[in-house]
Design an enzyme around this catalytic site. Structure first.
Site, PDB file in Angstrom:
ATOM      1  CG  ASP A   1      -1.850   1.182   1.273  1.00  0.00           C
ATOM      2  OD1 ASP A   1      -2.511   1.456   0.249  1.00  0.00           O
ATOM      3  OD2 ASP A   1      -1.916   1.854   2.325  1.00  0.00           O
TER       4      ASP A   1
ATOM      5  CG  HIS B   1      -9.778   6.550   3.012  1.00  0.00           C
ATOM      6  ND1 HIS B   1     -11.015   6.449   2.422  1.00  0.00           N
ATOM      7  CD2 HIS B   1      -9.953   6.217   4.319  1.00  0.00           C
ATOM      8  CE1 HIS B   1     -11.908   6.091   3.322  1.00  0.00           C
ATOM      9  NE2 HIS B   1     -11.292   5.934   4.483  1.00  0.00           N
ATOM     10  NE  ARG B   2      -0.360   5.748   1.908  1.00  0.00           N
ATOM     11  CZ  ARG B   2      -0.398   4.998   2.999  1.00  0.00           C
ATOM     12  NH1 ARG B   2      -0.745   3.718   2.903  1.00  0.00           N
ATOM     13  NH2 ARG B   2      -0.100   5.510   4.169  1.00  0.00           N
ATOM     14  N   GLY B   3      -5.258   4.872  -1.810  1.00  0.00           N
ATOM     15  CA  GLY B   3      -5.448   4.605  -3.230  1.00  0.00           C
ATOM     16  C   GLY B   3      -6.226   5.691  -3.939  1.00  0.00           C
TER      17      GLY B   3
END
Length: 320
Positions: free
Chosen positions: A168, A253-255
């Site tokens: 991630d 939520h990084r994506g």
């Protein structure tokens, strides 16, 4: 290990055959460092390492700062100059993280990163995420340093994966597959053999043309980097980012954020200041595929035609 001088023979970037996804992700990460680096995954012999090295050479004239698999934490974080220490003089020595941040390409390259000790991977990815390096151990303490660089890693999934938490942290992932088209494979052979035969020649038209193309590409990417602050995401595009990540059951939520930042860079590379949902759609796999895994082995679920169809179905009416 520092970046090497320009005398090291490296295939010009413009002579690479295929590698479209990896080249696009590398260019995006250069134009917008907020994307957070690139992980190239694929079987051995697919030119992952060659592509990274030739990209760095094209951008900066040098190979990237490279972290060897057997590196100690002193070599990564920084320590003391051993010769001076043996003489009773404590002289600090920068580690590879600082060297990468100060290098012309501002790249730290880790080949076969899935074989690197998890402890070092955690440290490196934490520095990439925060941009801050703080060393305080074994008699050495230093002030917080701002350390900014792009982390580029390669791995062969047949030799083991990365934990989902580590996957991630990479902004984009590029899947590199062997060329199956016989004509493309023939082009690879012919290109490499001709490069090997002419690389020592000072008057090779073949290499002169390739180097001129590299110079033009470098200039174009610098122009895109300068344009980036002017690139905006419309409401429809932001909504599409969120809906796509939710529909693909992306963890965290990084994506979503990486997808929006990468789309801005792609728009800048294309010379436009407005991101469209189509930019987002083109980068969905690179930004989101490796964030769907919840398996501790670090295996990434395959991206199939179903995911492509889903991304198409979620496009706003304005993009159809």
């Amino acid at each position: 290990m520092t970046s090497r001088p320009t005398t090291v023979p490296v295939l010009p970037y413009s002579l690479l055959v295929g590698q479209d996804e990896l080249r696009t992700t590398l260019e995006i990460a250069y134009v917008n460092p907020e994307v957070g680096g690139v992980l190239a995954t694929g079987q051995r012999g697919t030119a992952k390492t060659t592509t990274v090295r030739t990209f760095s050479r094209m951008i900066s004239g040098r190979l990237p700062v490279t972290l060897p698999i057997g590196a100690t934490d002193d070599r990564v974080l920084g320590g003391w100059q051993i010769k001076k220490l043996m003489q009773g003089v404590a002289v600090p020595e920068d580690g590879l993280l600082v060297e990468a941040a100060r290098s012309p390409a501002r790249i730290l390259f880790v080949d076969e990163i899935n074989l690197l000790d998890d402890y070092l991977v955690n440290i490196i990815l934490d520095v990439v995420s925060t941009g801050v390096l703080h060393v305080q151990r074994e008699g050495r303490a230093q002030e917080l340093q701002q350390v900014r660089f792009n982390l580029i890693g390669t791995m062969n999934p047949d030799e083991g994966g990365l934990r989902p938490q580590l996957l991630d942290r990479f902004g984009l992932m590029a899947e590199v597959a062997p060329e199956e088209d016989p004509e493309q494979r023939l082009r690879i052979i012919e290109t490499v053999l001709r490069f090997e035969a002419e690389r020592a020649s000072s008057d090779s038209p073949f290499l002169a043309e390739a180097r001129a193309a590299d110079t033009a590409k470098k200039s174009a990417l610098k122009t895109a980097r300068a344009l980036l602050p002017e690139v905006t995401l419309g409401p429809d595009t932001l909504v599409y980012c969120a809906r796509l990540a939710a529909a693909l059951r992306v963890v965290g939520h990084r994506g979503d954020l990486v997808l929006s930042q990468a789309s801005r860079a792609l728009a800048a590379i294309e010379g436009t200041t407005e991101v469209t949902p189509r930019h987002v759609q083109r980068l969905a796999r690179a930004a989101l595929a490796h964030r769907r895994s919840t398996i501790e082995s670090g295996s990434v679920p395959p991206w199939t035609a179903e995911e492509d169809a889903l991304a198409e179905s979620l496009l706003p009416d304005s993009a159809r």
